[in-house]
Write a protein that holds these residues in place. Sequence first.
Motif, PDB file in Angstrom:
ATOM      1  N   UNK A 229     -42.029   7.261  39.345  1.00  9.78           N
ATOM      2  CA  UNK A 229     -43.343   6.051  40.132  1.00  9.78           C
ATOM      3  C   UNK A 229     -43.687   6.034  41.711  1.00  9.78           C
ATOM      4  N   UNK A 230     -44.867   5.884  42.605  1.00 10.26           N
ATOM      5  CA  UNK A 230     -44.943   5.668  43.720  1.00 10.26           C
ATOM      6  C   UNK A 230     -44.220   4.068  43.862  1.00 10.26           C
ATOM      7  N   UNK A 231     -43.715   3.952  43.174  1.00  9.52           N
ATOM      8  CA  UNK A 231     -43.375   2.202  43.691  1.00  9.52           C
ATOM      9  C   UNK A 231     -41.473   2.190  43.662  1.00  9.52           C
ATOM     10  N   UNK A 232     -41.595   3.584  42.779  1.00  8.97           N
ATOM     11  CA  UNK A 232     -39.555   3.417  43.260  1.00  8.97           C
ATOM     12  C   UNK A 232     -39.486   4.189  44.465  1.00  8.97           C
ATOM     13  N   UNK A 233     -38.841   3.470  45.079  1.00 16.44           N
ATOM     14  CA  UNK A 233     -37.574   4.174  46.288  1.00 16.44           C
ATOM     15  C   UNK A 233     -37.605   5.038  46.417  1.00 16.44           C
ATOM     16  N   UNK A 234     -36.899   5.628  44.817  1.00 19.74           N
ATOM     17  CA  UNK A 234     -36.123   6.859  44.397  1.00 19.74           C
ATOM     18  C   UNK A 234     -36.930   7.823  43.708  1.00 19.74           C
ATOM     19  N   UNK A 235     -38.092   7.990  44.017  1.00 20.54           N
ATOM     20  CA  UNK A 235     -38.634   8.487  42.970  1.00 20.54           C
ATOM     21  C   UNK A 235     -39.852  10.053  43.581  1.00 20.54           C
ATOM     22  N   UNK A 236     -38.960  10.390  44.131  1.00 18.59           N
ATOM     23  CA  UNK A 236     -40.133  12.149  44.601  1.00 18.59           C
ATOM     24  C   UNK A 236     -40.840  12.195  42.785  1.00 18.59           C
TER      25      UNK A 236
END
Length: 341
Positions: A229-236
């Motif tokens: 998700x674009x809203x998740x800090x751990x996701x690319x």
Amino acid sequence: MVLLHGGLDNLSGKTGLALLRYRPGPIVAVVDPRHAGASLEAVTGIERAVPVVGSVAEALPLGPEVAVIGLAPSGGQLPGEARADVAAALRAGLSVASGLHSRIAADPELAALRHPQAWIWDLRQEPAALAVAAARAAALPCRRLLAVGSDMAVGKMSACLELLAEARRRGLEARFVGTGQAGILISGAGVPLDAVRVDYAAGAVEAAVLEAGRDLGPAALLLVEGQGSLAHPGSTATLPLLRGSQPTDLLLVHRAGQRHIKGLPALAIPPLGELITAVEALAALARPDGRRPRVRAVALNTAGLEPGAAQRACAEVELSTGLPCADPVRCGGGRLLDALT
């Protein structure tokens, strides 16, 4: 058989649960010592007659040929409680399929147990001959729908597979591109995106989309499984999926009532309207065809809600976004597919 040690009733078992819900081929047993003897439908809500047993030894009389590790634990390592049953499966001559980061074939102790006629499929490996993406998928004539999520594990793959089933029920040509371990295990092909180096991630998606869509015409639908998700800090993951698939349409997937990123209460999920605007703006960049893909509908995960509450949740999302909204697992993919056609 699916190895689901302790994952039958929670998201750590989402890979196995997805197989139980969507794999068309036979599944003879689920191994979960914590729920041995329980009804699969009572525990999971999945209407499938598969016995839940406590060990591989109990499953062997049912005739399994492949043991699939259905767990998706944080970090992707093989849990200790499942290791003994993986060893038992290999010792019994079964093949093993795994989507974990820890590779079964690279474990000397486990690899030594494999019978000559059996195989080990560690699917979470970077594909060979990778290239940097160059927006080649934009030239495909088919429609390409990418599922994007407000968070991880909200049901992006499930939404795509429900749309796939509905499209085929209507006689429409449709295909699915798996980008995670469950999607690949169900479909038999795809790209394990989180195993690809970031410089080649969009290129790996592009290659998978080009392969899946190479002979599809303008009326066909190619469904690309979303990740992260674009809203998740751990996701690319979302950006390479946008770049590699060059989507013509987008589907937003959200869990009803979720206000913050799971496990990170300080990180609020933006209002869905704001998230839609951000995703559409990113999807319009780096495109040779000049398209501005739009979010056509919202797939709402209403698991855990009573039918009336689920209906109200969908109505609220429709009111706030102005888009059609439905839970495709609960209600089927019809309403969402209507928004695309």
